[in-house]
Write a protein that holds these residues in place. Structure first.
Motif, PDB file in Angstrom:
ATOM      1  N   LEU A  65     -62.036 -13.879  33.508  1.00 53.66           N
ATOM      2  CA  LEU A  65     -61.785 -12.634  33.184  1.00 53.66           C
ATOM      3  C   LEU A  65     -63.095 -11.905  32.803  1.00 53.66           C
ATOM      4  N   CYS A  66     -63.888 -12.646  32.049  1.00 57.11           N
ATOM      5  CA  CYS A  66     -65.439 -12.103  31.651  1.00 57.11           C
ATOM      6  C   CYS A  66     -65.971 -11.774  32.903  1.00 57.11           C
ATOM      7  N   GLY A 189     -52.135 -12.979  16.336  1.00 53.61           N
ATOM      8  CA  GLY A 189     -52.600 -11.506  16.340  1.00 53.61           C
ATOM      9  C   GLY A 189     -52.880 -11.140  17.543  1.00 53.61           C
ATOM     10  N   LEU A 190     -53.970 -11.957  18.225  1.00 55.41           N
ATOM     11  CA  LEU A 190     -54.452 -11.491  19.607  1.00 55.41           C
ATOM     12  C   LEU A 190     -53.257 -11.168  20.597  1.00 55.41           C
ATOM     13  N   ALA A 191     -52.522 -12.275  20.578  1.00 53.05           N
ATOM     14  CA  ALA A 191     -51.283 -12.270  21.598  1.00 53.05           C
ATOM     15  C   ALA A 191     -50.293 -11.110  21.226  1.00 53.05           C
ATOM     16  N   VAL A 192     -50.208 -10.791  19.929  1.00 50.92           N
ATOM     17  CA  VAL A 192     -49.306  -9.924  19.782  1.00 50.92           C
ATOM     18  C   VAL A 192     -49.751  -8.407  20.276  1.00 50.92           C
ATOM     19  N   ASN A 193     -51.087  -8.260  19.979  1.00 51.38           N
ATOM     20  CA  ASN A 193     -51.759  -6.995  20.322  1.00 51.38           C
ATOM     21  C   ASN A 193     -51.430  -6.850  21.929  1.00 51.38           C
ATOM     22  N   THR A 194     -51.679  -7.988  22.803  1.00 49.74           N
ATOM     23  CA  THR A 194     -51.770  -7.982  24.042  1.00 49.74           C
ATOM     24  C   THR A 194     -50.226  -7.402  24.622  1.00 49.74           C
ATOM     25  N   LEU A 195     -49.359  -7.999  23.707  1.00 48.75           N
ATOM     26  CA  LEU A 195     -47.846  -7.671  24.120  1.00 48.75           C
ATOM     27  C   LEU A 195     -47.821  -5.849  24.067  1.00 48.75           C
ATOM     28  N   PHE A 196     -48.619  -5.319  23.403  1.00 42.49           N
ATOM     29  CA  PHE A 196     -48.653  -4.088  23.332  1.00 42.49           C
ATOM     30  C   PHE A 196     -49.341  -3.239  24.724  1.00 42.49           C
ATOM     31  N   GLU A 197     -50.194  -4.104  25.050  1.00 42.31           N
ATOM     32  CA  GLU A 197     -51.164  -3.790  26.226  1.00 42.31           C
ATOM     33  C   GLU A 197     -50.379  -3.704  27.442  1.00 42.31           C
ATOM     34  N   GLN A 198     -49.197  -4.826  27.289  1.00 44.40           N
ATOM     35  CA  GLN A 198     -48.231  -4.643  28.576  1.00 44.40           C
ATOM     36  C   GLN A 198     -47.223  -3.524  28.550  1.00 44.40           C
ATOM     37  N   LEU A 199     -46.901  -3.066  27.423  1.00 45.45           N
ATOM     38  CA  LEU A 199     -46.198  -2.162  27.261  1.00 45.45           C
ATOM     39  C   LEU A 199     -46.801  -0.601  27.639  1.00 45.45           C
ATOM     40  N   SER A 200     -48.008  -0.413  27.001  1.00 42.00           N
ATOM     41  CA  SER A 200     -48.954   0.555  27.462  1.00 42.00           C
ATOM     42  C   SER A 200     -49.087   0.706  28.913  1.00 42.00           C
ATOM     43  N   GLY A 201     -49.373  -0.586  29.439  1.00 42.29           N
ATOM     44  CA  GLY A 201     -49.726  -0.781  31.021  1.00 42.29           C
ATOM     45  C   GLY A 201     -48.612   0.076  31.749  1.00 42.29           C
ATOM     46  N   GLU A 202     -47.352  -0.351  31.332  1.00 37.49           N
ATOM     47  CA  GLU A 202     -46.042   0.117  31.823  1.00 37.49           C
ATOM     48  C   GLU A 202     -46.191   1.632  31.816  1.00 37.49           C
ATOM     49  N   LEU A 203     -46.413   2.043  30.794  1.00 43.42           N
ATOM     50  CA  LEU A 203     -46.386   3.603  30.687  1.00 43.42           C
ATOM     51  C   LEU A 203     -47.496   4.144  31.511  1.00 43.42           C
ATOM     52  N   LEU A 204     -48.653   3.505  31.404  1.00 43.64           N
ATOM     53  CA  LEU A 204     -49.874   4.059  31.996  1.00 43.64           C
ATOM     54  C   LEU A 204     -49.828   4.049  33.753  1.00 43.64           C
ATOM     55  N   ILE A 231     -54.014  -7.701  29.506  1.00 39.44           N
ATOM     56  CA  ILE A 231     -52.726  -8.430  29.699  1.00 39.44           C
ATOM     57  C   ILE A 231     -52.626  -9.675  30.004  1.00 39.44           C
ATOM     58  N   GLN A 232     -53.622 -10.058  30.966  1.00 36.39           N
ATOM     59  CA  GLN A 232     -54.049 -11.261  31.455  1.00 36.39           C
ATOM     60  C   GLN A 232     -54.447 -12.226  30.364  1.00 36.39           C
ATOM     61  N   PHE A 233     -55.457 -11.818  29.478  1.00 36.94           N
ATOM     62  CA  PHE A 233     -55.689 -12.408  28.345  1.00 36.94           C
ATOM     63  C   PHE A 233     -54.773 -12.923  27.463  1.00 36.94           C
ATOM     64  N   GLY A 234     -53.798 -11.902  27.231  1.00 37.42           N
ATOM     65  CA  GLY A 234     -52.860 -12.199  26.249  1.00 37.42           C
ATOM     66  C   GLY A 234     -51.754 -13.281  26.737  1.00 37.42           C
ATOM     67  N   ARG A 235     -51.631 -13.225  28.135  1.00 31.73           N
ATOM     68  CA  ARG A 235     -50.943 -14.465  28.734  1.00 31.73           C
ATOM     69  C   ARG A 235     -51.439 -15.610  28.575  1.00 31.73           C
ATOM     70  N   ILE A 236     -52.910 -15.941  28.751  1.00 33.57           N
ATOM     71  CA  ILE A 236     -53.708 -16.996  28.474  1.00 33.57           C
ATOM     72  C   ILE A 236     -53.555 -17.505  27.067  1.00 33.57           C
ATOM     73  N   ILE A 237     -53.479 -16.501  26.143  1.00 36.73           N
ATOM     74  CA  ILE A 237     -53.456 -16.980  24.725  1.00 36.73           C
ATOM     75  C   ILE A 237     -52.090 -17.305  24.360  1.00 36.73           C
ATOM     76  N   MET A 238     -51.037 -16.581  25.032  1.00 35.10           N
ATOM     77  CA  MET A 238     -49.577 -17.105  24.610  1.00 35.10           C
ATOM     78  C   MET A 238     -49.595 -18.691  24.989  1.00 35.10           C
ATOM     79  N   ARG A 239     -49.935 -18.712  26.440  1.00 36.02           N
ATOM     80  CA  ARG A 239     -49.539 -20.216  27.187  1.00 36.02           C
ATOM     81  C   ARG A 239     -50.180 -21.072  25.919  1.00 36.02           C
ATOM     82  N   ARG A 240     -51.501 -20.986  25.490  1.00 30.36           N
ATOM     83  CA  ARG A 240     -52.311 -22.088  24.929  1.00 30.36           C
ATOM     84  C   ARG A 240     -51.726 -22.118  23.360  1.00 30.36           C
ATOM     85  N   PHE A 241     -51.300 -20.976  22.866  1.00 32.18           N
ATOM     86  CA  PHE A 241     -51.178 -20.934  21.208  1.00 32.18           C
ATOM     87  C   PHE A 241     -49.864 -20.967  20.954  1.00 32.18           C
TER      88      PHE A 241
END
Ligand code: FE2
Ligand code: FE2
Length: 339
Positions: A65-66, A189-204, A231-241
């Motif tokens: 991703l980087c 915390g990082l994962a929770v935040n990316t859940l919001f990225e998912q929501l704002s992505g839908e709105l965007l 969002i992708q980062f959030g999914r990676i974090i979710m899977r791992r943690f």
């Protein structure tokens, strides 16, 4: 720079007029009883290792991703906003669009203080290089989303650097509550935040679909491309943690998510639903006007349905980890009533 401490009196610090060469580095700063800036005090946090560099890639998917972030960097000032400046649209529509994109700008900026706190944590926790790099990219990307948004507002009727409605003045500073973040573990915390990225992505996405001006459409598309990586980062974090979280942490995640959604995002940010009636009507009317003219806004009547779809998807995504997002009446019941 952060790890070097220099002795100087607090007033000089506040003036910003310190000449470092005159002040040899020492271990502690004493403030002589004068007021010091909290940021300066925080620099006294002991650093356990003088060599806080981890170069081995621990998360290759994050590192990918980087690299994408480097390849897909873009510059908001190279977007041509003349289509907005030259558009033949009524003044009240320009005003409504400027208000909307100013609000979008504040929302995007909200991610910057959040991101800097995470970067600071990542550095002091000596997280691997790719985590620090991703968060640094995240900050730069959110900052350019902010910039693109205020440039759109400028092309319409001028960016409003402060909300005009009293209610928004109270809400905007509460977008980000660091106490909620600190209550969770770093990766949760990082994962929770990316859940919001998912929501704002839908709105965007809906706002991109609404945009009829090339500049707004282009900006939305570039922002969406960055958000897809977040969002992708959030999914990676979710899977791992997520699988390793305790039952308490899992409950906390669902609660924090619901709290943030209800407490700030439905108060005019994602939707106008929780605004006081007069403000709800005013903000809703302006938003509807901006949407009607294709300025990249969502009609207030559509927002809750989009959020509901996003929320259902997120619930599905976190269910395998036994994370339950409690009922959010404004969204869940509104959806039920509409069917
Ligand atoms: Fe963003
Ligand atoms: Fe983002």
């Amino acid at each position: 720079m952060i790890f070097n401490h220099y002795h100087h009196d607090a007033q000089t610090v506040l003036d910003g007029s310190v000449r470092l060469s005159e002040h040899p580095p020492i271990v502690f700063i004493t403030d002589g009883g004068a007021t010091m800036q909290p940021s300066l005090l925080e620099e006294l946090t002991p650093v356990p290792s003088p060599y806080p560099i981890r170069s081995e890639v621990e998360y290759p998917d994050v590192w990918r991703l980087c690299e994408q972030a480097r390849e897909l960097a873009w510059n908001p000032t190279s977007i041509d906003f003349s289509d907005l400046r030259e558009a033949d649209i009524p003044t009240e529509v320009r005003e409504a669009g400027a208000e909307w994109w100013s609000l979008r700008a504040w929302m995007e900026h909200g991610a910057v203080p959040y991101g800097t706190e995470r970067l600071r944590e990542a550095i002091f926790r000596h997280e691997p290089f790719e985590i620090k790099q991703h968060i640094t990219n995240f900050i730069a990307e959110e900052l350019r989303h902010h910039e693109a948004s205020f440039l759109i507002a400028n092309g319409l009727a001028g960016y409003q650097s402060e909300p005009r409605a009293e209610y928004f003045k109270a809400i905007i500073p509460r977008f980000h509550d660091e106490r909620d973040e600190k209550a969770m573990s770093f990766y949760a915390g990082l994962a929770v935040n990316t859940l919001f990225e998912q929501l704002s992505g839908e709105l965007l996405q809906a706002r991109y679909d609404n945009a009829r001006f090339q500049s707004v459409r282009g900006a939305c598309q570039l922002i969406l491309r960055d958000e897809a990586r977040h969002i992708q980062f959030g999914r990676i974090i979710m899977r791992r943690f997520f699988a390793k979280l305790s039952a308490d942490d899992r409950r906390l995640l669902g609660d924090k998510f619901a709290k943030k959604l209800r407490g700030s995002l439905l108060n005019g940010v994602y939707a106008v639903v929780n605004l006081p009636p007069a403000e709800r009507e005013r903000a809703g009317r302006n938003r509807a006007l901006a949407a009607e003219y294709g300025l990249g806004a969502t009609h207030p009547d559509e927002e809750i349905a989009i959020i509901k779809r996003g929320l259902d998807q997120i619930r599905q995504d976190v269910a395998p980890y036994d994370v339950v997002i409690p009922e959010i009446a404004e969204v869940d019941r509104a959806g039920a009533a509409a069917h």
